[in-house]
Design a protein around this motif. Structure first.
Motif, mmCIF file in Angstrom:
data_model
loop_
_atom_site.group_PDB
_atom_site.id
_atom_site.type_symbol
_atom_site.label_atom_id
_atom_site.label_comp_id
_atom_site.label_asym_id
_atom_site.label_seq_id
_atom_site.Cartn_x
_atom_site.Cartn_y
_atom_site.Cartn_z
ATOM 1 N N ILE A 149 52.563 40.705 41.777
ATOM 2 C CA ILE A 149 51.528 40.439 40.251
ATOM 3 C C ILE A 149 51.241 38.933 40.715
ATOM 4 C CG2 ILE A 149 50.950 40.463 38.135
ATOM 5 C CD1 ILE A 149 52.444 43.023 38.758
ATOM 6 N N LEU A 150 49.791 38.793 40.116
ATOM 7 C CA LEU A 150 49.606 37.477 40.918
ATOM 8 C C LEU A 150 49.035 37.176 38.671
ATOM 9 C CD1 LEU A 150 46.546 37.674 42.608
ATOM 10 C CD2 LEU A 150 48.847 36.624 43.554
ATOM 11 N N LEU A 151 49.449 35.892 38.205
ATOM 12 C CA LEU A 151 48.732 35.553 37.011
ATOM 13 C C LEU A 151 48.342 34.384 37.454
ATOM 14 C CD1 LEU A 151 53.084 35.541 36.873
ATOM 15 C CD2 LEU A 151 51.367 35.974 34.675
ATOM 16 N N ASP A 152 47.756 33.770 35.979
ATOM 17 C CA ASP A 152 46.456 32.625 36.292
ATOM 18 C C ASP A 152 45.815 32.725 37.284
ATOM 19 O OD1 ASP A 152 45.470 30.426 34.358
ATOM 20 O OD2 ASP A 152 46.295 29.171 35.720
ATOM 21 N N HIS A 153 45.647 34.041 37.453
ATOM 22 C CA HIS A 153 44.159 33.983 39.098
ATOM 23 C C HIS A 153 43.767 35.272 38.440
ATOM 24 C CE1 HIS A 153 42.377 33.095 42.379
ATOM 25 N NE2 HIS A 153 42.427 31.688 42.437
#
Length: 349
Positions: A149-153
Motif C-alpha cells: 500500500i502506498l502512502l503520500d503518493h
C-alpha cells in the motif's frame, strides 16, 4: 455480553499523554525513557490493567505467515512519516501485528533495496511512503505475493492498481493561500524544495489555483529553499532580511507558505535572531505539516495540519482487509483532508 476490548499500547499512550513510540520504548527499551515519563506510563498501565501481549513476530507453526508489517518511510527527519508510523503502529498493536520501520533517507535506490529486504523477510505486507513513481517496487511486491500500500503518493504510472492513502495536498495549498489572502496578504511566497515530489507539486498547484482567482491582485513568488529542514529555512530567512534591508518591506513577501514546518521554524528563528521583519505585523508565515516544533520555533506556528496519524491508521485498515480478503479486496485511493490551525504567526481577523 461481548468481551471487553483489550487494553493496548495506544490506550496507554493516550491515557499517559505520550506517543505510542514512548510506550513501546518503556516496554522494550526502558533506558530510553526518562524517570518522569516512566512514572506516568507505569501509573497508566496499572490503572488500565494492561497486560503485555505475546510476541507475534515469529510464526507459531511451521510455514505460518509472519505477522510482521514493513513500513518504508521517505525520510525519518520529516514528522509526517513518523506520525504515519504512529497511526499504523496503533492499528498493528490492536490486531496482534508487529510493525518494523525503515528509513529510505530520500534516496530512491535505497528505497528499492529496502523493498527487496522486506520481500526477503517474507513480511505479511508493505507500507511504502514512496519517494517518486515506483512501479518496480509495486511489481516486486506483487511478484512475491506480498500486499503493498502506498502512502503520500498516488498509484504509479505503468503499475498495477494498488491502494493509496494520502493527504489532499492540493486542498492543503488552497487552504494556506486562502488564509493569507483572507487576512490581507497580497505578496505571497511559496517556499519549497524537491519540486519533483508529487506532494510538493500538488501543494504548489493548490496555492497557484487559489491566487489565480484573485485576478492579479495577489502576487505569487516561488522560492527554492534548497532543502526542507530548519537550517534551510534559517538561510531563507537571512536572505529575506538582506532583501528587506537593501530594498525595504515592499520588496519582500507579506505572506510565506512553507512546504514543511521545519522550514517555517527556520525562517521565524532567523527573523527573531537578526531583527528581521515583524511576525505577524509585517510578514505572516504558515507551515504545511503540523510537526512538533516547540524546541526550535520562537513563536507558535499557524499550520495546515496534515492528517498523518489518520493516514497511518487508514493504510493499516486497508492492509488488514487486503491480507484477510485478498480475492475480494478492492484497491482504492483515499484522500484525507487537512485542517487549518491558526496560531501566532498569522494575523487575527
Amino acid at each position: 455480553m461481548p468481551a471487553a476490548k483489550r487494553v493496548g499500547v495506544s490506550d496507554i499512550a493516550k491515557h499517559a499523554g505520550v506517543s505510542i513510540g514512548t510506550v513501546s520504548n518503556y516496554l522494550n527499551y526502558p533506558e530510553r525513557v526518562s524517570d518522569t515519563l516512566k512514572e506516568k506510563i507505569g501509573a497508566s498501565i496499572k490503572e488500565l490493567g494492561y497486560t503485555p501481549r505475546r510476541n507475534t513476530l515469529l510464526p507459531q507453526r511451521e510455514n505460518a505467515v509472519p505477522r510482521l508489517i514493513g513500513y518504508i518511510m521517505t525520510d525519518i527527519e520529516h514528522s509526517l512519516f513518523t506520525f504515519i508510523h504512529e497511526g499504523a503502529q496503533e492499528v498493528c498493536e490492536e490486531n496482534d501485528l508487529q510493525l518494523i520501520a525503515l528509513n529510505a533517507s530520500s534516496d530512491a535506490q535505497r528505497q528499492n533495496e529496502l523493498v527487496k529486504t522486506l520481500i526477503d523477510m517474507n513480511v505479511a505486507g508493505i507500507l511504502l511512503s514512496t519517494i517518486s513513481d515506483s512501479p518496480e517496487d509495486v511489481a516486486a511486491a506483487r511478484a512475491a505475493n506480498i500486499p503493498i500500500i502506498l502512502l503520500d503518493h498516488t498509484n504509479p504510472r505503468h503499475a498495477d492498481q494498488v491502494c493509496c492513502v494520502l493527504e489532499n495536498n492540493m486542498a492543503a495549498g488552497q487552504i494556506a493561500a486562502d488564509e493569507l489572502i483572507r487576512i490581507g496578504c497580497s505578496r505571497i511566497a511559496f517556499a519549497a524544495h524537491s519540486f519533483d515530489y508529487e506532494s510538493v507539486q500538488d501543494r504548489q498547484m493548490g496555492v497557484e489555483k487559489t491566487i489565480a482567482r484573485t485576478h492579479g491582485s495577489t502576487q505569487l513568488e516561488l522560492i527554492n529553499s534548497k532543502g526542507l529542514m530548519f537550517e534551510d529555512g534559517y538561510q531563507l530567512g537571512l536572505d529575506i532580511i538582506d532583501t528587506m534591508k537593501r530594498s525595504g518591506l515592499d520588496a519582500i513577501p507579506d505572506g510565506i507558505i512553507t512546504v514543511s514546518d521545519a522550514l517555517a521554524a527556520g525562517v521565524l528563528s532567523a527573523f527573531h535572531d537578526h531583527n528581521g521583519p515583524r511576525v505577524p505585523e509585517d510578514v505572516c508565515v504558515i507551515g504545511m505539516e503540523g510537526a512538533r516544533l516547540e524546541t526550535k520555533c520562537p513563536m507558535s506556528l499557524t499550520v495546515v495540519n496534515a492528517p498523518a496519524i489518520d493516514m497511518g491508521r487508514k493504510a493499516m485498515a486497508q492492509m488488514l482487509d487486503y491480507i484477510d480478503n485478498p480475492a475480494a479486496h478492492v484497491h482504492s485511493t483515499t484522500l484525507i483532508e487537512p485542517t487549518l490551525i491558526r496560531r501566532a504567526s498569522t494575523r487575527a481577523e
